[in-house]
Write a protein that holds these residues in place. Sequence first.
Motif, PDB file in Angstrom:
ATOM      1  N   GLY A  99       1.400 -13.752   8.345  1.00  0.00           N
ATOM      2  CA  GLY A  99       2.509 -12.807   8.289  1.00  0.00           C
ATOM      3  C   GLY A  99       2.053 -11.431   7.838  1.00  0.00           C
ATOM      4  N   PHE A 100       1.251 -11.386   6.774  1.00  0.00           N
ATOM      5  CA  PHE A 100       0.779 -10.084   6.307  1.00  0.00           C
ATOM      6  C   PHE A 100      -0.266  -9.498   7.242  1.00  0.00           C
ATOM      7  CE2 PHE A 100       2.846 -11.065   2.254  1.00  0.00           C
ATOM      8  CZ  PHE A 100       3.429  -9.831   2.001  1.00  0.00           C
ATOM      9  N   GLY A 101      -1.011 -10.348   7.941  1.00  0.00           N
ATOM     10  CA  GLY A 101      -1.922  -9.831   8.944  1.00  0.00           C
ATOM     11  C   GLY A 101      -1.182  -9.047  10.015  1.00  0.00           C
ATOM     12  N   ARG A 102      -0.033  -9.569  10.423  1.00  0.00           N
ATOM     13  CA  ARG A 102       0.770  -8.857  11.436  1.00  0.00           C
ATOM     14  C   ARG A 102       1.343  -7.562  10.868  1.00  0.00           C
ATOM     15  NH1 ARG A 102       2.146 -14.325  12.564  1.00  0.00           N
ATOM     16  NH2 ARG A 102       4.002 -14.218  11.256  1.00  0.00           N
ATOM     17  N   VAL A 103       1.687  -7.560   9.588  1.00  0.00           N
ATOM     18  CA  VAL A 103       2.192  -6.335   8.962  1.00  0.00           C
ATOM     19  C   VAL A 103       1.117  -5.256   8.969  1.00  0.00           C
ATOM     20  CG1 VAL A 103       2.971  -5.302   6.784  1.00  0.00           C
ATOM     21  CG2 VAL A 103       3.906  -7.499   7.519  1.00  0.00           C
ATOM     22  N   PHE A 104      -0.097  -5.604   8.567  1.00  0.00           N
ATOM     23  CA  PHE A 104      -1.167  -4.609   8.540  1.00  0.00           C
ATOM     24  C   PHE A 104      -1.542  -4.126   9.941  1.00  0.00           C
ATOM     25  CE2 PHE A 104      -2.202  -6.595   4.319  1.00  0.00           C
ATOM     26  CZ  PHE A 104      -1.986  -5.446   3.567  1.00  0.00           C
ATOM     27  N   ASN A 105      -1.245  -4.927  10.961  1.00  0.00           N
ATOM     28  CA  ASN A 105      -1.545  -4.528  12.334  1.00  0.00           C
ATOM     29  C   ASN A 105      -0.438  -3.695  12.972  1.00  0.00           C
ATOM     30  OD1 ASN A 105      -4.089  -5.730  12.459  1.00  0.00           O
ATOM     31  ND2 ASN A 105      -3.266  -7.699  13.114  1.00  0.00           N
ATOM     32  N   LEU A 106       0.645  -3.456  12.254  1.00  0.00           N
ATOM     33  CA  LEU A 106       1.717  -2.620  12.778  1.00  0.00           C
ATOM     34  C   LEU A 106       1.225  -1.188  12.973  1.00  0.00           C
ATOM     35  CD1 LEU A 106       4.713  -3.756  10.523  1.00  0.00           C
ATOM     36  CD2 LEU A 106       4.476  -4.190  12.978  1.00  0.00           C
ATOM     37  N   PRO A 107       1.853  -0.441  13.882  1.00  0.00           N
ATOM     38  CA  PRO A 107       1.513   0.975  14.005  1.00  0.00           C
ATOM     39  C   PRO A 107       1.742   1.705  12.673  1.00  0.00           C
ATOM     40  CG  PRO A 107       2.886   0.266  15.844  1.00  0.00           C
ATOM     41  CD  PRO A 107       2.887  -0.857  14.848  1.00  0.00           C
ATOM     42  N   ARG A 108       0.936   2.721  12.445  1.00  0.00           N
ATOM     43  CA  ARG A 108       1.007   3.427  11.169  1.00  0.00           C
ATOM     44  C   ARG A 108       2.414   3.934  10.870  1.00  0.00           C
ATOM     45  NH1 ARG A 108      -1.937   6.516   7.380  1.00  0.00           N
ATOM     46  NH2 ARG A 108      -0.832   8.420   6.775  1.00  0.00           N
ATOM     47  N   GLU A 109       3.109   4.452  11.893  1.00  0.00           N
ATOM     48  CA  GLU A 109       4.437   5.015  11.627  1.00  0.00           C
ATOM     49  C   GLU A 109       5.415   3.957  11.149  1.00  0.00           C
ATOM     50  OE1 GLU A 109       4.007   4.466  16.171  1.00  0.00           O
ATOM     51  OE2 GLU A 109       2.799   5.222  14.483  1.00  0.00           O
ATOM     52  N   GLN A 110       5.225   2.691  11.557  1.00  0.00           N
ATOM     53  CA  GLN A 110       6.079   1.616  11.054  1.00  0.00           C
ATOM     54  C   GLN A 110       5.683   1.216   9.628  1.00  0.00           C
ATOM     55  OE1 GLN A 110       6.934  -1.725  13.630  1.00  0.00           O
ATOM     56  NE2 GLN A 110       6.483  -0.515  15.468  1.00  0.00           N
ATOM     57  N   LYS A 111       4.383   1.213   9.342  1.00  0.00           N
ATOM     58  CA  LYS A 111       3.952   0.872   7.990  1.00  0.00           C
ATOM     59  C   LYS A 111       4.405   1.926   6.978  1.00  0.00           C
ATOM     60  CE  LYS A 111      -0.365   0.113   9.257  1.00  0.00           C
ATOM     61  NZ  LYS A 111      -1.798  -0.285   9.271  1.00  0.00           N
ATOM     62  N   GLU A 112       4.458   3.166   7.393  1.00  0.00           N
ATOM     63  CA  GLU A 112       4.911   4.214   6.477  1.00  0.00           C
ATOM     64  C   GLU A 112       6.343   3.976   6.014  1.00  0.00           C
ATOM     65  OE1 GLU A 112       4.332   7.960   8.355  1.00  0.00           O
ATOM     66  OE2 GLU A 112       2.149   7.954   8.053  1.00  0.00           O
ATOM     67  N   GLN A 113       7.127   3.286   6.825  1.00  0.00           N
ATOM     68  CA  GLN A 113       8.509   2.976   6.446  1.00  0.00           C
ATOM     69  C   GLN A 113       8.575   1.831   5.429  1.00  0.00           C
ATOM     70  OE1 GLN A 113      10.956   5.030   7.559  1.00  0.00           O
ATOM     71  NE2 GLN A 113       9.161   6.081   8.423  1.00  0.00           N
ATOM     72  N   LEU A 114       7.435   1.209   5.134  1.00  0.00           N
ATOM     73  CA  LEU A 114       7.394   0.081   4.211  1.00  0.00           C
ATOM     74  C   LEU A 114       6.861   0.475   2.840  1.00  0.00           C
ATOM     75  CD1 LEU A 114       5.955  -2.600   6.661  1.00  0.00           C
ATOM     76  CD2 LEU A 114       8.352  -2.145   6.113  1.00  0.00           C
ATOM     77  N   THR A 115       6.725   1.779   2.593  1.00  0.00           N
ATOM     78  CA  THR A 115       6.340   2.236   1.266  1.00  0.00           C
ATOM     79  C   THR A 115       7.541   2.167   0.327  1.00  0.00           C
ATOM     80  OG1 THR A 115       6.869   4.538   1.804  1.00  0.00           O
ATOM     81  CG2 THR A 115       4.615   3.808   2.199  1.00  0.00           C
ATOM     82  N   SER A 116       7.270   2.162  -0.963  1.00  0.00           N
ATOM     83  CA  SER A 116       8.362   2.173  -1.938  1.00  0.00           C
ATOM     84  C   SER A 116       9.158   3.465  -1.808  1.00  0.00           C
ATOM     85  CB  SER A 116       7.806   2.070  -3.359  1.00  0.00           C
ATOM     86  OG  SER A 116       8.811   2.351  -4.312  1.00  0.00           O
ATOM     87  N   PRO A 117      10.479   3.393  -1.675  1.00  0.00           N
ATOM     88  CA  PRO A 117      11.271   4.621  -1.549  1.00  0.00           C
ATOM     89  C   PRO A 117      11.253   5.465  -2.815  1.00  0.00           C
ATOM     90  CG  PRO A 117      12.714   2.712  -1.746  1.00  0.00           C
ATOM     91  CD  PRO A 117      11.324   2.184  -1.575  1.00  0.00           C
ATOM     92  N   THR A 118      10.804   4.892  -3.922  1.00  0.00           N
ATOM     93  CA  THR A 118      10.764   5.628  -5.187  1.00  0.00           C
ATOM     94  C   THR A 118       9.335   5.978  -5.605  1.00  0.00           C
ATOM     95  OG1 THR A 118      10.685   3.568  -6.473  1.00  0.00           O
ATOM     96  CG2 THR A 118      12.862   4.479  -5.976  1.00  0.00           C
ATOM     97  N   GLY A 119       8.369   5.710  -4.749  1.00  0.00           N
ATOM     98  CA  GLY A 119       6.996   6.045  -5.069  1.00  0.00           C
ATOM     99  C   GLY A 119       6.305   5.085  -6.017  1.00  0.00           C
ATOM    100  N   HIS A 120       6.879   3.897  -6.227  1.00  0.00           N
ATOM    101  CA  HIS A 120       6.276   2.918  -7.135  1.00  0.00           C
ATOM    102  C   HIS A 120       4.969   2.409  -6.525  1.00  0.00           C
ATOM    103  CE1 HIS A 120       5.743  -0.482  -9.797  1.00  0.00           C
ATOM    104  NE2 HIS A 120       6.818  -0.170 -10.479  1.00  0.00           N
ATOM    105  N   PRO A 121       3.837   2.505  -7.244  1.00  0.00           N
ATOM    106  CA  PRO A 121       2.559   2.112  -6.642  1.00  0.00           C
ATOM    107  C   PRO A 121       2.389   0.615  -6.463  1.00  0.00           C
ATOM    108  CG  PRO A 121       2.250   2.690  -8.946  1.00  0.00           C
ATOM    109  CD  PRO A 121       3.674   3.034  -8.605  1.00  0.00           C
ATOM    110  N   PHE A 122       3.267  -0.196  -7.069  1.00  0.00           N
ATOM    111  CA  PHE A 122       3.131  -1.652  -6.976  1.00  0.00           C
ATOM    112  C   PHE A 122       4.259  -2.290  -6.185  1.00  0.00           C
ATOM    113  CE2 PHE A 122       1.301  -1.097 -11.493  1.00  0.00           C
ATOM    114  CZ  PHE A 122       0.109  -0.624 -10.988  1.00  0.00           C
ATOM    115  N   ARG A 123       4.798  -1.546  -5.225  1.00  0.00           N
ATOM    116  CA  ARG A 123       5.839  -2.069  -4.346  1.00  0.00           C
ATOM    117  C   ARG A 123       5.523  -1.655  -2.908  1.00  0.00           C
ATOM    118  NH1 ARG A 123       6.663  -3.714  -8.773  1.00  0.00           N
ATOM    119  NH2 ARG A 123       8.615  -3.739  -9.978  1.00  0.00           N
ATOM    120  N   GLY A 124       5.580  -2.612  -2.003  1.00  0.00           N
ATOM    121  CA  GLY A 124       5.445  -2.302  -0.594  1.00  0.00           C
ATOM    122  C   GLY A 124       4.047  -1.877  -0.178  1.00  0.00           C
ATOM    123  N   TRP A 125       3.989  -1.188   0.965  1.00  0.00           N
ATOM    124  CA  TRP A 125       2.716  -0.809   1.599  1.00  0.00           C
ATOM    125  C   TRP A 125       2.211   0.504   1.042  1.00  0.00           C
ATOM    126  CZ3 TRP A 125       1.467   3.495   4.648  1.00  0.00           C
ATOM    127  CH2 TRP A 125       0.246   3.422   5.340  1.00  0.00           C
TER     128      TRP A 125
END
Length: 337
Positions: free
Chosen positions: A54-80
């Motif tokens: 499952g996480f292998g497929r996440v890391f293989n997503l296009p960069r623009e999709q992975k950018e949407q998986l970052t923490s919305p609050t900038g937390h370094p220990f959440r999301g991508w």
Amino acid sequence: MSDDIPFIDLAAALADDAPEDLLATVRRAAETLGIIQVVNHGVPTEVIADFNDGFGRVFNLPREQKEQLTSPTGHPFRGWRQWPDDFGRLELERFSIAQYDDTDAALAAGLSPEHATLYTHANVWPPQEPGLRAATHRYHDAIVDVARRVLSLYARVLDVPAETFPLGGDVYTNVVVNSYPQWPHEDASDEEKLLLLEHTDGAAITVLHQEGDYAGLQGQHSDGTWIPVPVRPDALQVFTGTLLTNWSEGRLRPGRHRVVAGGSATRRSSAVFINPSLDTVVEPLPAFANPEGSDFEPVSVWKQAHGGVEEYLRVFGRPEQLAAWRENRPFVADVTA
């Protein structure tokens, strides 16, 4: 070299009739290296595969999709998130998952309102992988069970009661998945191509699984030399953290490790960092106490967890990342090469 980090049949080592040479091997590694690999550990192959795939497929997503998986609050220990080296080259992608999705989930699990504040910044789950949350929880629970059994094994080889290390029922954990990229810059020493700097984990115990075509993970021997941690699909790597070293008054050496580049394919690893409950104060246990006094100061698990983000950003954060955190907004590092 691989013999320096032993493969331990966990079921055999925990059996009533465990061979003495096997127990001696565990003790030697625990006291001098702080790293073992366990096989026959009881975690179903499909549980590991569902999580890793499952996480292998996440890391293989296009960069623009992975950018949407970052923490919305900038937390370094959440999301991508990703980070480059000083030349702008990608060193590492990481996906981080907290034990509870948010404060409501933490409160429902029985945490105090104060402790539940750790989860004010919510987890980020990829909508592209609707089954990943459940797969992660299955993997997490199985790995925590392995950690408990390894602690009972360490107690056995140190000739103390099996329940000596008080991990308890309400552990505090974090899950991290790392993806290391292909690295074409092979004309460099290990010290010049570090992807993850040498360190020891601040948890009690870390259990890791690695995939890839090269042994990029290295452990440090007591003489300072670095040895590879071989990649074996059915094995789990177990690292002693500084809290366990504290509990044992230094008898169990913390597993110092690092990751170097190499190989022609992406390498991935997943780590579950396992601590006793948040209200625990870790100090040498009576079974290991030195009557002449201890070299170890008490450590509050809560204070360590509560200050973890600020300490991390103080040591490792770059100005633009720290600014995003202060301003409560997403952060995506620039990769230029």
